[in-house]
Scaffold this active site. Sequence first.
Site, short mmCIF file in Angstrom:
data_model
loop_
_atom_site.label_atom_id
_atom_site.label_comp_id
_atom_site.label_asym_id
_atom_site.label_seq_id
_atom_site.Cartn_x
_atom_site.Cartn_y
_atom_site.Cartn_z
N CYS A 76 -14.62 10.62 -3.41
CA CYS A 76 -14.87 9.27 -2.88
C CYS A 76 -14.98 9.31 -1.35
CB CYS A 76 -13.71 8.36 -3.32
SG CYS A 76 -13.80 6.71 -2.61
N CYS A 84 -22.30 -4.06 -17.69
CA CYS A 84 -22.73 -3.74 -16.32
C CYS A 84 -22.26 -2.34 -15.93
CB CYS A 84 -22.13 -4.78 -15.36
SG CYS A 84 -22.45 -4.41 -13.62
N ASP A 126 0.78 -1.23 0.00
CA ASP A 126 0.00 0.00 0.00
C ASP A 126 0.82 1.29 0.00
OD1 ASP A 126 -2.44 1.19 -0.11
OD2 ASP A 126 -2.80 1.15 2.04
N CYS A 162 -21.29 -5.09 -6.69
CA CYS A 162 -20.64 -5.79 -7.80
C CYS A 162 -21.01 -7.27 -7.81
CB CYS A 162 -19.12 -5.62 -7.69
SG CYS A 162 -18.25 -6.46 -9.03
C1 B12 Z 1 -4.57 6.22 -3.34
C2 B12 Z 1 -5.35 4.97 -3.00
C3 B12 Z 1 -6.69 5.12 -2.73
C4 B12 Z 1 -7.46 6.40 -3.03
C5 B12 Z 1 -7.73 6.46 -4.57
C6 B12 Z 1 -8.32 5.15 -5.12
C7 B12 Z 1 -8.22 4.94 -6.62
N1 B12 Z 1 -9.18 4.24 -7.16
O1 B12 Z 1 -7.27 5.41 -7.25
C8 B12 Z 1 -8.72 6.24 -2.15
C9 B12 Z 1 -8.47 6.89 -0.79
C10 B12 Z 1 -10.02 6.82 -2.72
C11 B12 Z 1 -8.76 4.72 -1.98
C12 B12 Z 1 -9.91 4.02 -1.66
C13 B12 Z 1 -9.94 2.63 -1.50
N2 B12 Z 1 -8.90 1.79 -1.47
CO1 B12 Z 1 -7.08 2.32 -1.94
N3 B12 Z 1 -5.31 2.64 -2.52
C14 B12 Z 1 -4.72 3.70 -2.95
C15 B12 Z 1 -3.25 3.36 -3.31
C16 B12 Z 1 -2.36 3.78 -2.15
C17 B12 Z 1 -2.75 4.01 -4.61
C18 B12 Z 1 -3.73 3.85 -5.80
C19 B12 Z 1 -3.39 4.76 -6.93
O2 B12 Z 1 -2.23 4.96 -7.26
N4 B12 Z 1 -4.44 5.33 -7.57
C20 B12 Z 1 -4.29 6.12 -8.73
C21 B12 Z 1 -4.81 5.38 -9.93
C22 B12 Z 1 -4.70 6.29 -11.16
O3 B12 Z 1 -3.95 4.22 -10.12
P1 B12 Z 1 -4.44 2.70 -9.84
O4 B12 Z 1 -5.60 2.72 -8.93
O5 B12 Z 1 -3.26 1.91 -9.40
O6 B12 Z 1 -4.89 2.10 -11.24
C23 B12 Z 1 -5.21 2.84 -12.38
C24 B12 Z 1 -4.35 2.47 -13.61
O7 B12 Z 1 -3.65 1.29 -13.47
C25 B12 Z 1 -5.33 2.53 -14.75
N5 B12 Z 1 -5.51 1.43 -15.71
C26 B12 Z 1 -6.29 0.34 -15.59
N6 B12 Z 1 -6.32 -0.36 -16.71
C27 B12 Z 1 -5.57 0.30 -17.61
C28 B12 Z 1 -5.31 0.03 -18.95
C29 B12 Z 1 -4.48 0.90 -19.67
C30 B12 Z 1 -4.22 0.61 -21.09
C31 B12 Z 1 -3.92 2.06 -19.02
C32 B12 Z 1 -3.04 2.99 -19.76
C33 B12 Z 1 -4.22 2.33 -17.67
C34 B12 Z 1 -5.04 1.44 -17.00
O8 B12 Z 1 -6.65 2.75 -14.17
C35 B12 Z 1 -6.63 2.52 -12.79
C36 B12 Z 1 -7.66 3.39 -12.08
O9 B12 Z 1 -7.60 4.73 -12.49
C37 B12 Z 1 -3.33 1.80 -3.49
C38 B12 Z 1 -2.03 1.04 -3.16
C39 B12 Z 1 -1.01 1.17 -4.27
N7 B12 Z 1 0.18 1.54 -3.93
O10 B12 Z 1 -1.34 0.93 -5.44
C40 B12 Z 1 -4.50 1.43 -2.54
C41 B12 Z 1 -5.44 0.29 -2.98
C42 B12 Z 1 -5.77 0.51 -4.43
N8 B12 Z 1 -6.64 0.52 -2.17
C43 B12 Z 1 -7.24 -0.56 -1.80
C44 B12 Z 1 -8.48 -0.60 -1.08
C45 B12 Z 1 -8.83 -1.91 -0.41
C46 B12 Z 1 -9.30 0.55 -1.03
C47 B12 Z 1 -10.77 0.62 -0.56
C48 B12 Z 1 -11.60 -0.60 -0.89
C49 B12 Z 1 -10.82 0.90 0.96
C50 B12 Z 1 -12.23 1.20 1.49
N9 B12 Z 1 -13.07 0.20 1.65
O11 B12 Z 1 -12.55 2.31 1.76
C51 B12 Z 1 -11.24 1.90 -1.31
C52 B12 Z 1 -11.80 1.53 -2.70
C53 B12 Z 1 -12.28 2.69 -3.51
C54 B12 Z 1 -12.21 2.39 -5.01
N10 B12 Z 1 -13.32 2.11 -5.64
O12 B12 Z 1 -11.08 2.39 -5.55
C55 B12 Z 1 -6.52 -1.82 -2.31
C56 B12 Z 1 -7.28 -2.39 -3.52
C57 B12 Z 1 -7.25 -3.90 -3.67
C58 B12 Z 1 -8.02 -4.33 -4.92
N11 B12 Z 1 -8.59 -5.53 -4.88
O13 B12 Z 1 -8.10 -3.62 -5.91
C59 B12 Z 1 -5.07 -1.21 -2.64
C60 B12 Z 1 -4.35 -1.90 -3.79
C61 B12 Z 1 -4.26 -1.30 -1.33
C62 B12 Z 1 -3.72 -2.72 -1.06
N12 B12 Z 1 -2.41 -2.87 -0.92
O14 B12 Z 1 -4.45 -3.67 -0.96
N13 B12 Z 1 -7.54 4.17 -2.21
S1 SF4 Z 2 -16.90 -3.39 -11.35
FE1 SF4 Z 2 -18.54 -4.85 -10.87
S2 SF4 Z 2 -20.35 -3.53 -10.57
FE2 SF4 Z 2 -18.81 -2.28 -11.63
S3 SF4 Z 2 -19.26 -2.52 -13.81
FE3 SF4 Z 2 -17.74 -4.08 -13.30
S4 SF4 Z 2 -18.95 -5.92 -12.82
FE4 SF4 Z 2 -20.37 -4.17 -12.72
S1 SF4 Z 3 -19.06 3.80 -3.96
FE1 SF4 Z 3 -16.86 3.42 -4.35
S2 SF4 Z 3 -16.17 5.23 -5.48
FE2 SF4 Z 3 -18.16 5.74 -4.59
S3 SF4 Z 3 -17.71 6.73 -2.65
FE3 SF4 Z 3 -17.93 4.54 -2.18
S4 SF4 Z 3 -15.85 3.64 -2.37
FE4 SF4 Z 3 -15.80 5.68 -3.33
#
Ligand code: B12
Ligand code: SF4
Ligand code: SF4
Length: 361
Positions: free
Chosen positions: A224, A196, A138, A258
């Site tokens: 969020c 979906c 994380d 989901c």
């Molecule tokens: C910052 C962060 C948050 C932020 C932002 C979340 C977000 N969606 O970006 C906040 C505080 C909102 C958050 C919330 C949560 N988080 Co958080 N968070 C992080 C953290 C530290 C960094 C994520 C990050 O860099 N985000 C920025 C986006 C841009 O990057 P990304 O999410 O990695 O992925 C993106 C790209 O890869 C891209 N992408 C995807 N496919 C493709 C394809 C192509 C071609 C391209 C170019 C790009 C691309 O799209 C993605 C989303 O934008 C990670 C740990 C880590 N170091 O990765 C944990 C992490 C993502 N979190 C986690 C969890 C558990 C949560 C929560 C469920 C906690 C909760 N219950 O409240 C929520 C879920 C909310 C949600 N729907 O995402 C887990 C997720 C596990 C999983 N199964 O996915 C992680 C991995 C922590 C861990 N070590 O387990 N989190």
């Molecule tokens: S993440 Fe889950 S709820 Fe969201 S569009 Fe995909 S299958 Fe449907």
């Molecule tokens: S439903 Fe998902 S994206 Fe929306 S506020 Fe809750 S954790 Fe964040």
Amino acid sequence: MVDIRSLDRDGAIAEARALGFEMAGVVTREESRHLAHFRKWLESGRHGTMAYLERPDAVRRRGSLHLTLRTFRSALVVSHAYAGPHPTTPPGDPSRAIIARYARGRDYHHVITERLEDLARGLERAAGRPVRYRTCVDTGPILERELAALAGLGWFGKNTMLIHPRRGSYFFLGVLLTDLPLAASTPFREEHCGSCRRCLDACPTGALLGRDDSGAPVMDAARCISYLTIELKGAIPEELRPAIGNRVFGCDICQEVCPWNGKFAAPTAEPAYAPRADLDGPSLIDLATRILDMSGKAFQREFANSPVSRARRNGMLRNLCVALGNWGAPEAAPVLERAARDRSPLVREHADWALERIRER
Ligand code: B12
Ligand code: SF4
Ligand code: SF4
């Protein structure tokens, strides 16, 4: 203690499983392909006040695993399921607090890091030499979900979560970077969201923005609830407070709706994630009263082993005031009146807002 008999990918994965990680895979690609998306996301300001994400050195490190481990050759990516067998969220009872599932038991950073250290020691024994490694859970500057998809652990859902067809998305990720020459796993290539859009429609704050042209799901993290109740240190924007309902720490709505978290997602077998009694749907009034009696230090001591410590005393009280205001029952007034005299201006402002909501009803 683990005993890795053969130092190859399958041996390493088998030992990760023996340590309780349900899924594991190996990545050897060193450069990120998602970094440009990450930079664009930062430029659009959708990370809100999470300044640690935009530190230039940390952004660079996300692009190349060598910058975190100079001798990098492979990464073991693991998953650890956290959702319990019983749905403990108190649905429809606005007088009780909802704490996100991931945060009801012991802090996963500690649990997973300890296990990754065990795994590294096992790999060292099998290699018969010291192994250079780094554990990331994380907090490291690593795009963990990109690595997890490459390791074959799942696809990116429209809710931005990494989802596995048989395991849903209620799992954490952990990464062990090593200098071992393990063979790469097959990346996860399918996308199972199809048409979906349940998560997009269910998100109460409109934080999920759908997929962009590259297929990446986009989130406005500044909207969020997880960000608003955990990462944001200041005031919660007033227009978003009603949508938070009684979620006082994190949010699971876009995972609850989901379909992949339905009957196929097996519950965790990990005792460390069993909910603490005081975080398992507690009464809002009781929890707020308890925390009002604590100093900041006492709060950190009480929740030292829990993810909840990240919100800190004043952040947690701020969230509880919002939830009490959203409940809106007259019984909530006495504890809010106490909060309105608290030493923290942040707590006082949110208590006043909540009292106003009760008066307006
Ligand atoms: C910052 C962060 C948050 C932020 C932002 C979340 C977000 N969606 O970006 C906040 C505080 C909102 C958050 C919330 C949560 N988080 Co958080 N968070 C992080 C953290 C530290 C960094 C994520 C990050 O860099 N985000 C920025 C986006 C841009 O990057 P990304 O999410 O990695 O992925 C993106 C790209 O890869 C891209 N992408 C995807 N496919 C493709 C394809 C192509 C071609 C391209 C170019 C790009 C691309 O799209 C993605 C989303 O934008 C990670 C740990 C880590 N170091 O990765 C944990 C992490 C993502 N979190 C986690 C969890 C558990 C949560 C929560 C469920 C906690 C909760 N219950 O409240 C929520 C879920 C909310 C949600 N729907 O995402 C887990 C997720 C596990 C999983 N199964 O996915 C992680 C991995 C922590 C861990 N070590 O387990 N989190
Ligand atoms: S993440 Fe889950 S709820 Fe969201 S569009 Fe995909 S299958 Fe449907
Ligand atoms: S439903 Fe998902 S994206 Fe929306 S506020 Fe809750 S954790 Fe964040």
